[in-house]
Design a protein around this motif. Structure first.
Motif, PDB file in Angstrom:
ATOM      1  N   THR A  26      12.369  -4.595   6.068  1.00 34.34           N
ATOM      2  CA  THR A  26      12.511  -3.337   5.346  1.00 34.34           C
ATOM      3  C   THR A  26      11.290  -3.032   4.496  1.00 34.34           C
ATOM      4  OG1 THR A  26      14.894  -3.657   5.278  1.00 34.34           O
ATOM      5  CG2 THR A  26      13.983  -2.057   3.755  1.00 34.34           C
ATOM      6  N   VAL A  27      10.827  -4.016   3.769  1.00 32.57           N
ATOM      7  CA  VAL A  27       9.746  -3.769   2.817  1.00 32.57           C
ATOM      8  C   VAL A  27       8.377  -3.829   3.483  1.00 32.57           C
ATOM      9  CG1 VAL A  27       8.637  -4.612   0.721  1.00 32.57           C
ATOM     10  CG2 VAL A  27      11.118  -4.580   0.884  1.00 32.57           C
ATOM     11  N   VAL A  28       8.087  -4.906   4.167  1.00 29.07           N
ATOM     12  CA  VAL A  28       6.733  -5.112   4.674  1.00 29.07           C
ATOM     13  C   VAL A  28       6.473  -4.287   5.931  1.00 29.07           C
ATOM     14  CG1 VAL A  28       5.127  -6.831   5.574  1.00 29.07           C
ATOM     15  CG2 VAL A  28       6.585  -7.398   3.639  1.00 29.07           C
ATOM     16  N   VAL A  29       7.300  -4.443   6.937  1.00 26.13           N
ATOM     17  CA  VAL A  29       7.028  -3.780   8.211  1.00 26.13           C
ATOM     18  C   VAL A  29       7.135  -2.263   8.065  1.00 26.13           C
ATOM     19  CG1 VAL A  29       7.795  -3.537  10.595  1.00 26.13           C
ATOM     20  CG2 VAL A  29       7.725  -5.792   9.549  1.00 26.13           C
ATOM     21  N   LEU A  30       8.210  -1.779   7.435  1.00 26.11           N
ATOM     22  CA  LEU A  30       8.334  -0.337   7.254  1.00 26.11           C
ATOM     23  C   LEU A  30       7.264   0.210   6.312  1.00 26.11           C
ATOM     24  CD1 LEU A  30      12.185   0.176   7.169  1.00 26.11           C
ATOM     25  CD2 LEU A  30      10.600   0.778   8.973  1.00 26.11           C
ATOM     26  N   GLY A  31       6.837  -0.590   5.348  1.00 22.98           N
ATOM     27  CA  GLY A  31       5.731  -0.181   4.472  1.00 22.98           C
ATOM     28  C   GLY A  31       4.436  -0.029   5.235  1.00 22.98           C
ATOM     29  N   ILE A  32       4.176  -0.963   6.146  1.00 24.11           N
ATOM     30  CA  ILE A  32       2.966  -0.872   6.973  1.00 24.11           C
ATOM     31  C   ILE A  32       3.037   0.349   7.887  1.00 24.11           C
ATOM     32  CG2 ILE A  32       1.707  -2.002   8.852  1.00 24.11           C
ATOM     33  CD1 ILE A  32       2.416  -4.689   7.475  1.00 24.11           C
TER      34      ILE A  32
END
Length: 115
Positions: A26-32
């Motif tokens: 949720t945080v890292v992949v979607l942020g990227i």
């Protein structure tokens, strides 16, 4: 007894790892993906306005994803509600309206004809 607590401990570890993986996605992949989409929009159009609109749209999507648990709970509550309380039942009757009949005047009274 030792094996039962060991199994419970292993299940707790896997549950914790699952929550960590969900947070990572949720945080890292979607942020990227979010930052990459803004960068790709700017690179393709060279327009700060379009990149800003992409940032706003991405922020809305990220907000919906972040509040997914709240939305899920609200939907479940709404489905469980009894929406018939306090409503009276009414029947609506639709009556067919007769088609209008074309009125024709007798031949003697029609304009343009001389008898």
């Amino acid at each position: 007894m030792y094996s039962t607590s060991l199994a419970v401990g292993i299940l707790d570890d896997f549950t914790g790892m699952g929550k960590d993986i969900k947070t990572l996605l949720t945080v890292v992949v979607l942020g990227i993906i979010y930052v990459g989409s803004i960068g790709a929009t700017w690179a393709a159009t060279r327009s700060m306005l379009k990149a800003f609109v992409a940032a706003i749209g991405g922020a809305i999507v990220m907000g919906v994803i972040a509040s997914q648990t709240v939305l899920t709970n609200k939907t479940a509550e709404e489905l469980k509600k009894d929406h018939t309380v306090g409503q009276s039942v009414r029947v609506v009757r639709v009556v067919d309206v007769p088609e209008p009949v074309a009125f024709t005047a007798p031949a003697a009274e029609r304009p343009g004809r001389n008898a």
